[in-house]
Design a protein around this motif. Sequence first.
Motif, PDB file in Angstrom:
ATOM      1  N   LEU A 120       0.798  -1.222   0.000  1.00  0.00           N
ATOM      2  CA  LEU A 120       0.000   0.000   0.000  1.00  0.00           C
ATOM      3  C   LEU A 120       0.834   1.278   0.000  1.00  0.00           C
ATOM      4  CD1 LEU A 120      -2.698  -1.189   2.548  1.00  0.00           C
ATOM      5  CD2 LEU A 120      -2.931  -1.013   0.055  1.00  0.00           C
ATOM      6  N   LEU A 121       2.170   1.132  -0.075  1.00  0.00           N
ATOM      7  CA  LEU A 121       3.055   2.288  -0.103  1.00  0.00           C
ATOM      8  C   LEU A 121       3.956   2.208  -1.330  1.00  0.00           C
ATOM      9  CD1 LEU A 121       4.194   2.385   3.654  1.00  0.00           C
ATOM     10  CD2 LEU A 121       2.281   3.615   2.600  1.00  0.00           C
ATOM     11  N   GLU A 122       4.152   3.352  -1.977  1.00  0.00           N
ATOM     12  CA  GLU A 122       5.053   3.431  -3.116  1.00  0.00           C
ATOM     13  C   GLU A 122       6.486   3.094  -2.688  1.00  0.00           C
ATOM     14  OE1 GLU A 122       4.603   4.892  -6.677  1.00  0.00           O
ATOM     15  OE2 GLU A 122       2.861   3.718  -6.019  1.00  0.00           O
ATOM     16  N   SER A 123       7.240   2.507  -3.570  1.00  0.00           N
ATOM     17  CA  SER A 123       8.672   2.311  -3.347  1.00  0.00           C
ATOM     18  C   SER A 123       9.404   3.463  -4.014  1.00  0.00           C
ATOM     19  CB  SER A 123       9.122   0.976  -3.946  1.00  0.00           C
ATOM     20  OG  SER A 123      10.497   0.772  -3.713  1.00  0.00           O
ATOM     21  N   TYR A 124       9.949   4.354  -3.199  1.00  0.00           N
ATOM     22  CA  TYR A 124      10.575   5.576  -3.736  1.00  0.00           C
ATOM     23  C   TYR A 124      11.686   6.031  -2.802  1.00  0.00           C
ATOM     24  CZ  TYR A 124      11.237  10.354  -5.351  1.00  0.00           C
ATOM     25  OH  TYR A 124      11.795  11.511  -5.809  1.00  0.00           O
ATOM     26  N   LYS A 125      12.832   6.338  -3.374  1.00  0.00           N
ATOM     27  CA  LYS A 125      13.981   6.806  -2.598  1.00  0.00           C
ATOM     28  C   LYS A 125      14.347   8.220  -3.034  1.00  0.00           C
ATOM     29  CE  LYS A 125      15.812   2.110  -2.078  1.00  0.00           C
ATOM     30  NZ  LYS A 125      16.953   1.187  -2.360  1.00  0.00           N
ATOM     31  N   PRO A 126      14.033   9.211  -2.216  1.00  0.00           N
ATOM     32  CA  PRO A 126      14.355  10.592  -2.569  1.00  0.00           C
ATOM     33  C   PRO A 126      15.868  10.815  -2.667  1.00  0.00           C
ATOM     34  CG  PRO A 126      12.859  10.479  -0.693  1.00  0.00           C
ATOM     35  CD  PRO A 126      13.384   9.102  -0.907  1.00  0.00           C
ATOM     36  N   LYS A 127      16.234  11.889  -3.303  1.00  0.00           N
ATOM     37  CA  LYS A 127      17.641  12.290  -3.342  1.00  0.00           C
ATOM     38  C   LYS A 127      18.145  12.448  -1.903  1.00  0.00           C
ATOM     39  CE  LYS A 127      20.508  15.347  -6.161  1.00  0.00           C
ATOM     40  NZ  LYS A 127      20.473  16.478  -7.121  1.00  0.00           N
ATOM     41  N   ALA A 142       4.183  14.774  -4.149  1.00  0.00           N
ATOM     42  CA  ALA A 142       4.640  14.041  -2.970  1.00  0.00           C
ATOM     43  C   ALA A 142       6.148  13.804  -3.027  1.00  0.00           C
ATOM     44  CB  ALA A 142       3.895  12.710  -2.867  1.00  0.00           C
ATOM     45  N   LYS A 143       6.654  13.489  -4.208  1.00  0.00           N
ATOM     46  CA  LYS A 143       8.095  13.277  -4.371  1.00  0.00           C
ATOM     47  C   LYS A 143       8.862  14.577  -4.161  1.00  0.00           C
ATOM     48  CE  LYS A 143       7.531   9.297  -7.429  1.00  0.00           C
ATOM     49  NZ  LYS A 143       7.685   8.772  -8.811  1.00  0.00           N
ATOM     50  N   LEU A 144       8.301  15.676  -4.630  1.00  0.00           N
ATOM     51  CA  LEU A 144       8.923  16.978  -4.384  1.00  0.00           C
ATOM     52  C   LEU A 144       9.039  17.229  -2.885  1.00  0.00           C
ATOM     53  CD1 LEU A 144       9.896  19.850  -5.201  1.00  0.00           C
ATOM     54  CD2 LEU A 144       7.472  20.530  -5.213  1.00  0.00           C
ATOM     55  N   TYR A 145       7.986  16.955  -2.141  1.00  0.00           N
ATOM     56  CA  TYR A 145       7.982  17.176  -0.692  1.00  0.00           C
ATOM     57  C   TYR A 145       9.056  16.342  -0.003  1.00  0.00           C
ATOM     58  CZ  TYR A 145       6.327  17.191   4.150  1.00  0.00           C
ATOM     59  OH  TYR A 145       6.255  17.296   5.524  1.00  0.00           O
ATOM     60  N   LEU A 146       9.120  15.057  -0.327  1.00  0.00           N
ATOM     61  CA  LEU A 146      10.104  14.190   0.322  1.00  0.00           C
ATOM     62  C   LEU A 146      11.525  14.630  -0.005  1.00  0.00           C
ATOM     63  CD1 LEU A 146       8.560  10.620  -0.103  1.00  0.00           C
ATOM     64  CD2 LEU A 146       8.439  12.144   1.875  1.00  0.00           C
ATOM     65  N   ASN A 147      11.762  15.023  -1.250  1.00  0.00           N
ATOM     66  CA  ASN A 147      13.101  15.465  -1.635  1.00  0.00           C
ATOM     67  C   ASN A 147      13.478  16.758  -0.938  1.00  0.00           C
ATOM     68  OD1 ASN A 147      14.524  13.885  -4.086  1.00  0.00           O
ATOM     69  ND2 ASN A 147      12.310  13.649  -4.225  1.00  0.00           N
ATOM     70  N   TRP A 148      12.527  17.665  -0.797  1.00  0.00           N
ATOM     71  CA  TRP A 148      12.838  18.911  -0.093  1.00  0.00           C
ATOM     72  C   TRP A 148      13.117  18.647   1.381  1.00  0.00           C
ATOM     73  CZ3 TRP A 148      10.188  21.648   3.818  1.00  0.00           C
ATOM     74  CH2 TRP A 148      10.748  22.895   4.114  1.00  0.00           C
ATOM     75  N   MET A 149      12.342  17.753   1.989  1.00  0.00           N
ATOM     76  CA  MET A 149      12.549  17.452   3.405  1.00  0.00           C
ATOM     77  C   MET A 149      13.924  16.845   3.659  1.00  0.00           C
ATOM     78  SD  MET A 149       9.954  18.473   5.222  1.00  0.00           S
ATOM     79  CE  MET A 149       9.804  17.563   6.746  1.00  0.00           C
ATOM     80  N   LEU A 150      14.469  16.104   2.698  1.00  0.00           N
ATOM     81  CA  LEU A 150      15.795  15.512   2.869  1.00  0.00           C
ATOM     82  C   LEU A 150      16.904  16.411   2.339  1.00  0.00           C
ATOM     83  CD1 LEU A 150      15.397  11.699   2.094  1.00  0.00           C
ATOM     84  CD2 LEU A 150      15.182  12.921   4.261  1.00  0.00           C
ATOM     85  N   SER A 151      16.536  17.570   1.811  1.00  0.00           N
ATOM     86  CA  SER A 151      17.543  18.487   1.276  1.00  0.00           C
ATOM     87  C   SER A 151      18.259  19.220   2.398  1.00  0.00           C
ATOM     88  CB  SER A 151      16.891  19.509   0.337  1.00  0.00           C
ATOM     89  OG  SER A 151      16.126  20.446   1.086  1.00  0.00           O
ATOM     90  N   GLU A 152      19.420  19.744   2.090  1.00  0.00           N
ATOM     91  CA  GLU A 152      20.158  20.536   3.073  1.00  0.00           C
ATOM     92  C   GLU A 152      19.393  21.793   3.431  1.00  0.00           C
ATOM     93  OE1 GLU A 152      24.742  22.083   3.840  1.00  0.00           O
ATOM     94  OE2 GLU A 152      24.209  21.017   1.993  1.00  0.00           O
ATOM     95  N   GLU A 153      18.569  22.287   2.496  1.00  0.00           N
ATOM     96  CA  GLU A 153      17.745  23.477   2.740  1.00  0.00           C
ATOM     97  C   GLU A 153      16.914  23.307   4.002  1.00  0.00           C
ATOM     98  OE1 GLU A 153      15.244  24.821  -0.408  1.00  0.00           O
ATOM     99  OE2 GLU A 153      16.771  24.498  -1.951  1.00  0.00           O
ATOM    100  N   PHE A 154      16.303  22.119   4.132  1.00  0.00           N
ATOM    101  CA  PHE A 154      15.479  21.894   5.315  1.00  0.00           C
ATOM    102  C   PHE A 154      16.259  21.284   6.466  1.00  0.00           C
ATOM    103  CE2 PHE A 154      13.029  18.917   7.934  1.00  0.00           C
ATOM    104  CZ  PHE A 154      12.256  19.848   8.612  1.00  0.00           C
ATOM    105  N   GLN A 155      17.047  20.256   6.182  1.00  0.00           N
ATOM    106  CA  GLN A 155      17.748  19.538   7.245  1.00  0.00           C
ATOM    107  C   GLN A 155      18.610  20.474   8.094  1.00  0.00           C
ATOM    108  OE1 GLN A 155      17.720  15.953   8.024  1.00  0.00           O
ATOM    109  NE2 GLN A 155      15.808  16.213   6.890  1.00  0.00           N
ATOM    110  N   GLY A 156      19.190  21.471   7.466  1.00  0.00           N
ATOM    111  CA  GLY A 156      20.029  22.414   8.194  1.00  0.00           C
ATOM    112  C   GLY A 156      19.254  23.394   9.053  1.00  0.00           C
ATOM    113  N   LYS A 157      17.914  23.398   8.912  1.00  0.00           N
ATOM    114  CA  LYS A 157      17.084  24.324   9.682  1.00  0.00           C
ATOM    115  C   LYS A 157      16.202  23.617  10.709  1.00  0.00           C
ATOM    116  CE  LYS A 157      16.857  27.762   5.976  1.00  0.00           C
ATOM    117  NZ  LYS A 157      15.980  28.454   4.999  1.00  0.00           N
TER     118      LYS A 157
END
Length: 359
Positions: free
Chosen positions: A116-123, A277-292
């Motif tokens: 029931l969940l997509e298989s997806y690995k963000p950057k 949804a993929k955009l959201y996951l990639n942004w959440m794992l980006s340095e832009e967010f992780q560093g904040k």
Amino acid sequence: MKGIIYSLTALVMMAPSVFATEIETRSLDELYAAAIAEGGELVLRAGGDKADQADYYLNMFKARFPKIKLSHSVDLSFYHASRYDNALEKGGAADVPDILQLQTLHDYDYYAERGLLESYKPKNWDKVYPDCKDPHGHWTGLFGVSFSNMINIDVIDEDKAPRDAMDYLDPALKGKVVLVYPHSDDAVLYQFWNLKEKYGWEYLEKLVATKPTWVRGTSMPYVAVNNGWYGASFTTSWAFVPYPNSDARFMLPKQDYFLTWFQVAAIPTHAKHKAAAKLYLNWMLSEEFQGKWLQWPVRMDIAAPGGYKPLREHNTSPADFHRFMLKRDMIERFRLQMEQLIGPIEGVSPLEMDYKVKP
């Protein structure tokens, strides 16, 4: 027959390279363009117990990607999960969100096992702590949350602040401690389970005998301590770096074990806006967010704020909390034990609380 066997053998040997989920390579701007082309909408369900709890990071997302129409709701994770279950009963109806972001980690195991969940690995997926992601990409941690000592240094002197479990038995703290009913929240229940395991049932009885103020929802303690209504709590979270003009401080134990988990997200297979949804996951794992982020980043290559050492150097284990969440029979038994010890949960839902009134 020999040819068929050879073909099947070759297929199995090829499987890791042919069927493995590849890590995303597109940039945020490319993903943004794909999300806009898809329709520019994103529906997110975030676990939490205060309506504005996700605003800190969602406001950043909206500012970064203004053409995405984001709709979200914050509610207790088990309610979001049950709503998803009900939507599936209807055949994947309109109620399925694009992102499920829950604290109830066992739900991801349940959903992944049923496809029931997509298989997806963000950057940057490869930089995420191994224990905080599904190896097949069905879910990934986004940010770390620790529950430990939150102190108001205007109410309790910093050098006298309780740090370890035994400190909370100090009679000088009478009337100054606010705690969450452990039987109302699995994360807090895990804290009390570990207290029982280390100090025994007798400690829990002594702690209850100090008559702390019990509340529903893990947000009320940080509001109450920050406002100076109470001096201490260990059943809530707070930023590692103190906010300007605030007397609230987050303090880890000196010796005791403490709770950490990574808030996890996944894309349901029935989601309508998978590009967003993929955009959201990639942004959440980006340095832009992780560093904040206010506490532990989920990426191993990004330092925690406030000069904190890396998570793996502290006396905590997100993987152990995940294991605990899978033990539903044990959890339900211990939940009832806590209710017998403390009494029934009182008060309105934390989503309906008036956070301007002292509990």
